[in-house]
Design a protein around this motif. Structure first.
Motif, PDB file in Angstrom:
ATOM      1  N   PRO A   1      -2.104  14.094   2.593  1.00 25.96           N
ATOM      2  CA  PRO A   1      -3.200  13.360   1.932  1.00 25.96           C
ATOM      3  C   PRO A   1      -2.711  12.386   0.868  1.00 25.96           C
ATOM      4  CG  PRO A   1      -3.169  15.664   1.235  1.00 25.96           C
ATOM      5  CD  PRO A   1      -2.165  15.534   2.349  1.00 25.96           C
ATOM      6  N   LEU A   2      -1.469  12.549   0.405  1.00 25.81           N
ATOM      7  CA  LEU A   2      -0.944  11.608  -0.597  1.00 25.81           C
ATOM      8  C   LEU A   2      -0.398  10.332   0.058  1.00 25.81           C
ATOM      9  CD1 LEU A   2       0.999  13.914  -3.076  1.00 25.81           C
ATOM     10  CD2 LEU A   2      -1.381  13.169  -3.143  1.00 25.81           C
ATOM     11  N   ALA A   3      -0.135  10.388   1.379  1.00 24.88           N
ATOM     12  CA  ALA A   3       0.448   9.216   2.044  1.00 24.88           C
ATOM     13  C   ALA A   3      -0.653   8.222   2.388  1.00 24.88           C
ATOM     14  CB  ALA A   3       1.180   9.647   3.306  1.00 24.88           C
ATOM     15  N   GLY A   4      -0.309   6.993   2.422  1.00 22.56           N
ATOM     16  CA  GLY A   4      -1.231   5.983   2.924  1.00 22.56           C
ATOM     17  C   GLY A   4      -2.408   5.680   2.025  1.00 22.56           C
ATOM     18  N   ARG A   5      -2.388   6.239   0.822  1.00 25.12           N
ATOM     19  CA  ARG A   5      -3.458   5.918  -0.120  1.00 25.12           C
ATOM     20  C   ARG A   5      -3.305   4.494  -0.623  1.00 25.12           C
ATOM     21  NH1 ARG A   5      -4.055   7.702  -4.986  1.00 25.12           N
ATOM     22  NH2 ARG A   5      -1.803   8.051  -5.149  1.00 25.12           N
ATOM     23  N   GLU A   6      -4.419   3.902  -0.973  1.00 21.97           N
ATOM     24  CA  GLU A   6      -4.380   2.626  -1.681  1.00 21.97           C
ATOM     25  C   GLU A   6      -3.857   2.866  -3.080  1.00 21.97           C
ATOM     26  OE1 GLU A   6      -5.247  -0.680  -0.875  1.00 21.97           O
ATOM     27  OE2 GLU A   6      -4.879   0.322   1.055  1.00 21.97           O
ATOM     28  N   PRO A   7      -2.884   2.080  -3.539  1.00 24.16           N
ATOM     29  CA  PRO A   7      -2.408   2.291  -4.918  1.00 24.16           C
ATOM     30  C   PRO A   7      -3.515   1.988  -5.919  1.00 24.16           C
ATOM     31  CG  PRO A   7      -1.487   0.270  -4.009  1.00 24.16           C
ATOM     32  CD  PRO A   7      -2.211   0.953  -2.872  1.00 24.16           C
ATOM     33  N   GLY A   8      -3.526   2.772  -7.000  1.00 20.45           N
ATOM     34  CA  GLY A   8      -4.638   2.684  -7.941  1.00 20.45           C
ATOM     35  C   GLY A   8      -4.414   1.690  -9.080  1.00 20.45           C
ATOM     36  N   GLY A   9      -3.269   1.005  -9.078  1.00 14.96           N
ATOM     37  CA  GLY A   9      -3.001   0.086 -10.188  1.00 14.96           C
ATOM     38  C   GLY A   9      -2.698   0.833 -11.473  1.00 14.96           C
ATOM     39  N   VAL A  10      -2.757   0.116 -12.572  1.00 13.89           N
ATOM     40  CA  VAL A  10      -2.464   0.723 -13.873  1.00 13.89           C
ATOM     41  C   VAL A  10      -3.777   1.185 -14.491  1.00 13.89           C
ATOM     42  CG1 VAL A  10      -1.534   0.333 -16.183  1.00 13.89           C
ATOM     43  CG2 VAL A  10      -0.427  -0.732 -14.198  1.00 13.89           C
ATOM     44  N   HIS A  11      -3.882   2.474 -14.719  1.00 10.69           N
ATOM     45  CA  HIS A  11      -5.112   3.033 -15.298  1.00 10.69           C
ATOM     46  C   HIS A  11      -5.295   2.508 -16.722  1.00 10.69           C
ATOM     47  CE1 HIS A  11      -8.057   5.979 -16.721  1.00 10.69           C
ATOM     48  NE2 HIS A  11      -8.350   6.128 -15.444  1.00 10.69           N
ATOM     49  N   PRO A  12      -6.527   2.211 -17.100  1.00 13.24           N
ATOM     50  CA  PRO A  12      -6.750   1.649 -18.444  1.00 13.24           C
ATOM     51  C   PRO A  12      -6.245   2.537 -19.582  1.00 13.24           C
ATOM     52  CG  PRO A  12      -8.805   1.660 -17.148  1.00 13.24           C
ATOM     53  CD  PRO A  12      -7.742   2.281 -16.290  1.00 13.24           C
ATOM     54  N   SER A  13      -6.184   3.842 -19.351  1.00 13.28           N
ATOM     55  CA  SER A  13      -5.726   4.737 -20.417  1.00 13.28           C
ATOM     56  C   SER A  13      -4.199   4.851 -20.467  1.00 13.28           C
ATOM     57  CB  SER A  13      -6.326   6.128 -20.213  1.00 13.28           C
ATOM     58  OG  SER A  13      -5.841   6.669 -18.993  1.00 13.28           O
ATOM     59  N   ALA A  14      -3.501   4.346 -19.455  1.00 12.63           N
ATOM     60  CA  ALA A  14      -2.028   4.394 -19.459  1.00 12.63           C
ATOM     61  C   ALA A  14      -1.506   3.416 -20.503  1.00 12.63           C
ATOM     62  CB  ALA A  14      -1.497   4.036 -18.077  1.00 12.63           C
TER      63      ALA A  14
END
Lengths: 345, 345, 345
Positions: free
Chosen positions: B97-110
């Motif tokens: 389930p971790l493969a092939g996910r769309e990357p989430g970008g940089v989270h605003p809280s990071a």
């Protein structure tokens, strides 16, 4: 965590809470617990082990929690109970500064995905993260910096301390206590070899923790390869423990610090593994097995009882001589047989 | 992590992906993998170990991945492949389930320092921290709560799970997987003694992880004192492992859980260390060494092969008697020699 | 952490800092340290171990730090000192990129409770959490993602690296270094059994770390049940170490990686525990005890000296034969006695 004042109880309240017989002033105020030796006049001590009976006569405690058979020997007020150690456990929880706190709600710095569902009275600490699809039962506390991965479930009354990691798709039962730095649901260690190198086997199973499970600081429980890694109800796991993929631990078992259990091994109910014990993979230990500290178990165990391996510690100079002989041990045994044959001839 | 739907493939797609010969309905939809025993009619099972051949006849799987020699015995559709275990590894990654996910970008809280450079498709999770001068390659995923220290480099396609710590000045190769709670680049354990106490030796080296390295939950790899600690390509490290400063591990070696390696030791290529193995410092293990679980190695090893130490587990009552005798072992050996001399006289 | 330029010193500055006698160009610029073998012409090397004397003649270092007795053999500039290893330690700290940095203040993403008190020059990293009632001394550095629990105290000059957890009510002395992933003050492992299952004993004690304590990555020190777990001054603890509740460690002792110490055991001053050593609970080790790697100690030790247990590693085929004989060892010893009696008859 927000601060709270330390709890104060009267002796009468403590007696009622324990169901203990009180001999002494029910209105006396008690601010905490201590050993017989160190207790001052505002604390309750306990006598649960005969080794400490010698400290009873001189105790300065407000009162002592003890078995009725020692009542007459007690120089101060007393709380009589058939199992004073169990009574001590109950009192300790009353005086726990983490108990009875008002829940703090969701801290503004915490990141909780809108798709997560939170029960009543849930607290999510500063800079904690709760991912998509997570379900947190009533009164769950997620400590600061802790992370709960996507689609995981945490049962009512459970507490994840600071910087705990629960990975995706993990199930934590009710009233769990997960200590800081522990990791539930990291990948199991699975690879296929093609003759030249390793190919990862994705770990598609999860981890299921039963109710009333405790996991110590910096311990890790890996997710299963296909099925789940399963920890039964009331299983107590100390710090620095490693539980590999697809292990199963039966209800009420206890694992001391630094235990390591390899993949697919099954540990029965009411087992106790001493500190640093190692279990090889694909074994079965029946119910009621105890293994003493730092023993390695490489075969299944089918009879309850106490098991051990290794050698005791000795001075290094003595050990060096004996350890060399260990490498000759098969030879020694064979030579002994030859001598015995010679004698009998 | 954001949720995603579980992947679904047809048998034909799986066969093509594996390069396997399919005997069966290519359009059949498959939602996951399971063992021969537990697979339902929407799952693929596999037979990679003769011990499970007994489960083949009764399997309810949609299809079985197996060696052609077992094809005739298979009661359902089949995917034939010369190395079915390798095929299972490949399939497992398809269903991850971790493969092939769309990357989430940089989270605003990071918190990402402006001087850090991020490749294409990088994801930085909630409350993660990326310090000054860090370089993250394409498609790197930094999990929630993870920290990447100043001037560290993480190669393309690597994933740091939640709450991982990569300290300053560390190099992580491509396609690494670092599991939650692991720490790469903490200080090595170095002190000078002045006769009264300890003086810290600052650990000025770094850690270099090759490509395709995996590090398990709560493991630690310390930075070098002067030079670097070096982990080769395709090295697989399980949970709760400790690797001290200036250790070097050769390509394709695998270290099971709870292994500890002391400073400056060099482990060759294609080595395998069982769970809980300890290696003393300043040793060299040649290529192709295997050490069985919980063995302690205190001397260099120059020949490939399997090495062991310790004693097997036994009932505690039996063990106590034998462990006492171990302390007398040198004496026993000497007395045996005297008897032998007497016989020969 | 913000970046800083690497420090540069002249040889003259280094000599002054060390109190060493310089033979060579005091103006020569030095950018770092290296081994005799690897040092280039802008680095200082050192000779602290006769095993490396062979590398002295060919060194390309700018200068060598060594004992005056080796001065004549040195082909380059030299810094003479009676204890060159101690000198190396001092130089290493000068070149530490973490030393001498400007403190970064409190990062905007950090969560610091208004009731916490912060000394001068305190730095709190990104996404760190400082809870209510905490007191941080001057120049304390709290790394990114680290958590300091309610009412804990951290002494002046201490550094908590990224993702460290200090739980509530813990006391950390001055100049401590706590490495990433370590946990100070998780619950001790205490439960009362009612014949059917476990009842938690709340751990009401704390942890007190003395001054100049170092704790390695992913190590855990549990809080006491009633009293505190106490770590003396100048105690050095490596990575992956577990210290259970109510343990006491005397000043200047050093614990290597993967050590585990069970509850209430007391370790004296100036003790050294090798990697993976295990100590059972309720023991006392006197001052000056050394235990070699992976030994298990189950009895108190009252005499200083070196102690060991276990067997050395050997080829597995040889080991299997000897390990089987270990289980017969008591029988072997008894048969030997019978033979001896026969001879004397």
């Amino acid at each position: 965590m927000t601060r709270r004042n330390s709890p104060v109880y009267t002796l009468g309240e403590l007696a009622e809470c324990l169901g203990a017989r009180l001999a002494g002033d029910a209105g006396r105020q008690i601010v905490g617990l201590a050993t017989l030796k160190e207790a001052g006049p505002d604390r309750v001590a306990f006598l649960a082990n005969r080794a400490y009976l010698k400290d009873l006569a001189d105790t300065r405690a407000a009162a002592v929690l003890l078995h009725p058979q020692h009542g007459d020997a007690c120089p101060v007020a007393r709380l009589e109970l058939d199992n004073p150690y169990l009574g001590y456990a109950a009192l300790s929880r009353l005086f726990d500064p983490l108990a009875g706190r008002e829940p703090g709600g969701v801290h503004p710095s915490a990141v909780v995905d809108p798709s997560a569902s939170l029960g009543e009275g849930v607290e999510v600490g500063a800079n904690a993260v709760v991912e998509a699809g997570v379900r947190l039962g009533d009164d769950v506390v997620i400590g600061p910096g802790a992370v709960v991965g996507a689609d995981s479930v945490v049962g009512a009354g459970s507490r994840l301390h600071a910087n705990v990691t629960v990975c995706h798709g993990v199930v934590v039962g009710a009233r769990a206590i997960l200590h800081s730095g522990c990791v539930i649901g990291g990948d199991g260690f699975g690879f296929a070899h093609d003759g030249a190198g390793w190919h990862k086997i994705a770990q598609l199973g999860g981890v299921v923790l039963g109710d009333d499970v405790e996991v110590g600081s910096c311990s890790s429980i890996d997710r299963g390869a296909l099925g789940d890694t399963i920890i039964g109800n009331d299983v107590k796991i100390d710090s620095q423990v490693q539980i590999a993929h697809n292990v199963q631990i039966g209800d009420h078992s206890a694992l001391a610090g630094c235990v390591g259990i390899a993949g697919s091994t099954r540990v029965g109910k009411h087992c106790m593994l001493g500190g640093g014990v190692g279990l090889s993979g694909h074994l079965t230990l029946c119910d009621g097995v105890q293994v003493t500290g730092m023993s390695l178990v490489t075969n299944s165990i089918t009879e309850p009882g106490v098991y051990s391996s290794g050698t005791g510690a000795m001075k290094n100079a003595q050990w060096r001589k004996n350890a060399v002989r260990f490498k000759q041990l098969d030879d020694i045994a064979k030579r002994l047989v030859r001598l015995e044959k010679g004698r009998d001839a």
